[in-house]
Design a protein around this motif. Structure first.
Motif, PDB file in Angstrom:
ATOM      1  N   HIS A  71       0.836  -1.335   0.039  1.00  0.00           N
ATOM      2  CA  HIS A  71       0.165  -0.035   0.262  1.00  0.00           C
ATOM      3  C   HIS A  71       0.872   1.266   0.039  1.00  0.00           C
ATOM      4  O   HIS A  71       0.479   2.150  -0.751  1.00  0.00           O
ATOM      5  N   VAL A  97      -3.970  -2.670   6.237  1.00  0.00           N
ATOM      6  CA  VAL A  97      -3.016  -1.428   6.257  1.00  0.00           C
ATOM      7  C   VAL A  97      -2.877  -1.334   7.616  1.00  0.00           C
ATOM      8  O   VAL A  97      -3.725  -0.949   8.723  1.00  0.00           O
ATOM      9  N   ALA A  99      -2.236   0.584  11.089  1.00  0.00           N
ATOM     10  CA  ALA A  99      -2.608   2.165  11.515  1.00  0.00           C
ATOM     11  C   ALA A  99      -1.750   3.025  11.222  1.00  0.00           C
ATOM     12  O   ALA A  99      -1.934   4.218  10.924  1.00  0.00           O
ATOM     13  N   ASP A 101       0.491   3.327   9.040  1.00  0.00           N
ATOM     14  CA  ASP A 101       0.805   3.784   7.727  1.00  0.00           C
ATOM     15  C   ASP A 101      -0.687   4.819   7.046  1.00  0.00           C
ATOM     16  O   ASP A 101      -0.167   5.400   6.088  1.00  0.00           O
ATOM     17  N   VAL A 102      -1.738   4.748   7.902  1.00  0.00           N
ATOM     18  CA  VAL A 102      -3.007   5.522   7.535  1.00  0.00           C
ATOM     19  C   VAL A 102      -2.337   6.975   7.187  1.00  0.00           C
ATOM     20  O   VAL A 102      -2.918   7.669   6.192  1.00  0.00           O
ATOM     21  N   LYS A 106      -2.963   9.087   3.869  1.00  0.00           N
ATOM     22  CA  LYS A 106      -3.750  10.261   3.805  1.00  0.00           C
ATOM     23  C   LYS A 106      -2.874  11.289   3.274  1.00  0.00           C
ATOM     24  O   LYS A 106      -3.516  12.362   2.398  1.00  0.00           O
ATOM     25  N   ASP A 112      -9.318   7.839   2.171  1.00  0.00           N
ATOM     26  CA  ASP A 112      -9.578   7.302   3.403  1.00  0.00           C
ATOM     27  C   ASP A 112      -9.154   5.874   3.226  1.00  0.00           C
ATOM     28  O   ASP A 112      -8.852   5.211   2.258  1.00  0.00           O
ATOM     29  N   VAL A 113      -8.741   5.225   4.491  1.00  0.00           N
ATOM     30  CA  VAL A 113      -8.257   3.786   4.475  1.00  0.00           C
ATOM     31  C   VAL A 113      -9.148   3.087   5.277  1.00  0.00           C
ATOM     32  O   VAL A 113      -9.592   3.518   6.566  1.00  0.00           O
ATOM     33  N   GLY A 115     -10.228  -0.465   7.224  1.00  0.00           N
ATOM     34  CA  GLY A 115      -9.347  -1.711   7.421  1.00  0.00           C
ATOM     35  C   GLY A 115     -10.311  -2.765   7.784  1.00  0.00           C
ATOM     36  O   GLY A 115     -11.490  -2.732   7.578  1.00  0.00           O
TER      37      GLY A 115
END
Lengths: 139, 324
Positions: A71, A97, A99, A101-102, A106, A112-113, A115
């Motif tokens: 990702h 993904v 957390a 890396d979120v 962004k 948005d991601v 999970g």
């Protein structure tokens, strides 16, 4: 539905060498049941093939599913490919993904991601929010 | 990019080769209403596509794979500039409950050529009857107007009710697969009535030869009654293995022969004229149905004293008196 009463069109795909598509199929069903028109591209797509399909299909949102730890590479590449084509289409990432890396994703322009364990209502609401935030991407 | 802009600007951009503009134009065509009408108006005088091919058949016989193969073969690359020569409109069903749809035809078309060579658009049928989305005729006009030469329309695979395709396509290919059913099924499904060509796909599987034989027998039986005196086209029965590409070139050659026959016998222009009348008639009915619905909704309590027939006739008189 968009404000003018038309269904939201969303493209769903997996990029590269990642065969885990069961989650994406569940998402496709849920979005259909929420009244979306889901253009399902499935497995082994490239950022380029997604952009070409997004142009031809005139989708409002792109959803990318990732389960192969790619990702941080492919997410920003996808956003860049969309921008390079002159498109204003939000990209949502779903799947595995971490957390941590979120924020990076962004910051790179991912809308948005979502999970594992995200309620389907949240998925639908996020797609609606993405479409509404990019009005240039729908008629 | 002219966002949702004037149709003329979008038409110019799409004619110059912009996928984005063409995608947007088809969205406008699909949306209906005043913007679709304005688009249609802007296209008056522009040529339509040279050839419109319909592909029908039950779910799972391999229509999308076949369509992908035919389109990639017909395109043979892409022009140096401008719109692609070939486009596909792939229609899938909308849910009658939610209006949503999963449009999955593209999956089967991947890997069958460069995705830039063919313009592929998935379309939900949005409740229209007959297996075709209501916007297909105007979408076909859009594709022709920007320079697409061949449009392949793949219809929702509903078998027995997809006959609307004959009101869109010049040449109809009906796809079946080995083990699909016997001759009675073919007759029942109505495929034989609309097909200009019949193709048995998945011909590497057991039962393909039986399917071909059954179809030929049905055609033999139909020759005596169904075909008119000036009818000289008997639908050929071909076999393909779409996943491997086997027989696809032969199918396209046979389809091309059908087009040549349509032109040689003056039927192409006649079919298109019939189609235009059909579309005008359908739209007239839509307009009337809308007016009738409005008047029925506005009926007062006095309607209870009349029989339904009397009240209906009153509504019709009102609609007649109201219009120009």
């Amino acid at each position: 539905m968009t404000p003018d009463g038309l269904p939201i069109r969303i493209l769903l795909a997996k990029l590269g060498f990642d065969g885990h598509d069961r989650g994406l199929k569940v998402i496709a069903r849920s979005l259909r049941d929420a009244g979306c028109e889901v253009v399902y591209l499935g497995l082994r797509q490239t950022t380029e093939s997604v952009v070409i399909a997004a142009e031809q299909e005139d989708v409002a949102v792109i959803g990318i599913s990732m389960h192969n730890a790619g990702h941080l590479t492919l997410g920003p590449m996808m956003v860049q490919a969309v921008a390079d084509a002159g498109l204003d289409i939000p990209v949502i990432i779903g799947g595995i993904v971490p957390a941590a890396d979120v924020p990076t994703l962004k910051a790179a322009g991912i809308f948005d991601v979502l999970g594992p364990g995200t309620p389907l209502e949240t998925v639908v609401a996020t797609v609606h929010a993405a479409a509404a935030a990019h009005p240039g991407s729908s008629v | 990019m002219s966002e949702g802009g004037a149709p003329d600007a979008l038409l110019a951009e799409a004619t110059a080769g912009s996928r984005r503009a063409l995608g947007r134009l088809i969205t406008i065509a699909e949306s209906g209403g005043p913007s679709a009408d304005a688009l249609d108006r802007a296209m008056v005088g522009r040529p339509g596509p040279g050839w419109i091919v319909g592909i029908v058949g039950a779910p799972g016989v391999g229509k999308s794979t076949l369509t992908g193969r035919l389109a990639a073969g017909a395109a043979g690359g892409r022009p140096a500039e401008g719109a692609p020569r070939v486009a596909v409109i792939a229609v899938d069903p909308s849910s009658p409950l939610t209006g949503g749809a999963i449009l999955g035809d593209r999956i089967r078309m991947q890997g069958l050529g460069d995705p830039r060579d063919v313009f592929v658009r998935s379309m939900a049928h949005r409740g229209a009857a007959g297996g075709l989305a209501g916007a297909v005729p105007i979408a076909v006009r859009v594709l022709g107007a920007v320079g697409v030469e061949v449009v392949i329309v793949e219809t929702v695979g509903v078998g027995q009710i997809e006959l609307e395709i004959v009101h869109v396509a010049d040449t109809v290919i009906a796809a079946l697969s080995a083990g699909w059913g016997d001759a009675i099924q073919a007759s029942k499904a109505g495929l034989l009535e609309v097909a200009d060509l019949l193709v048995v796909n998945k011909a590497d599987r057991h039962g393909a030869a039986d399917a071909v034989r059954d179809l030929e027998q049905m055609l033999d039986a139909g020759t005596a009654t169904a075909l008119g005196p000036d009818e000289t086209w008997r639908p050929p029965v071909l076999t393909t293995v779409a996943t491997a590409g086997t027989g696809v070139a032969e199918l396209w050659t046979a389809a091309t022969a059908h087009r040549a026959w349509l032109i040689a016998t003056d039927r192409l222009a006649r079919r298109r004229d019939d189609r235009r009348r059909h579309e005008i008639g359908r739209r007239a009915i839509d307009i009337l149905a809308h007016e009738v619905d409005q008047r029925v909704a506005a009926l007062g309590p006095t309607a209870a004293a009349a029989t339904p027939e009397e009240a209906a006739r009153r509504v019709v008189r009102q609609v007649r008196a109201g219009g120009d």
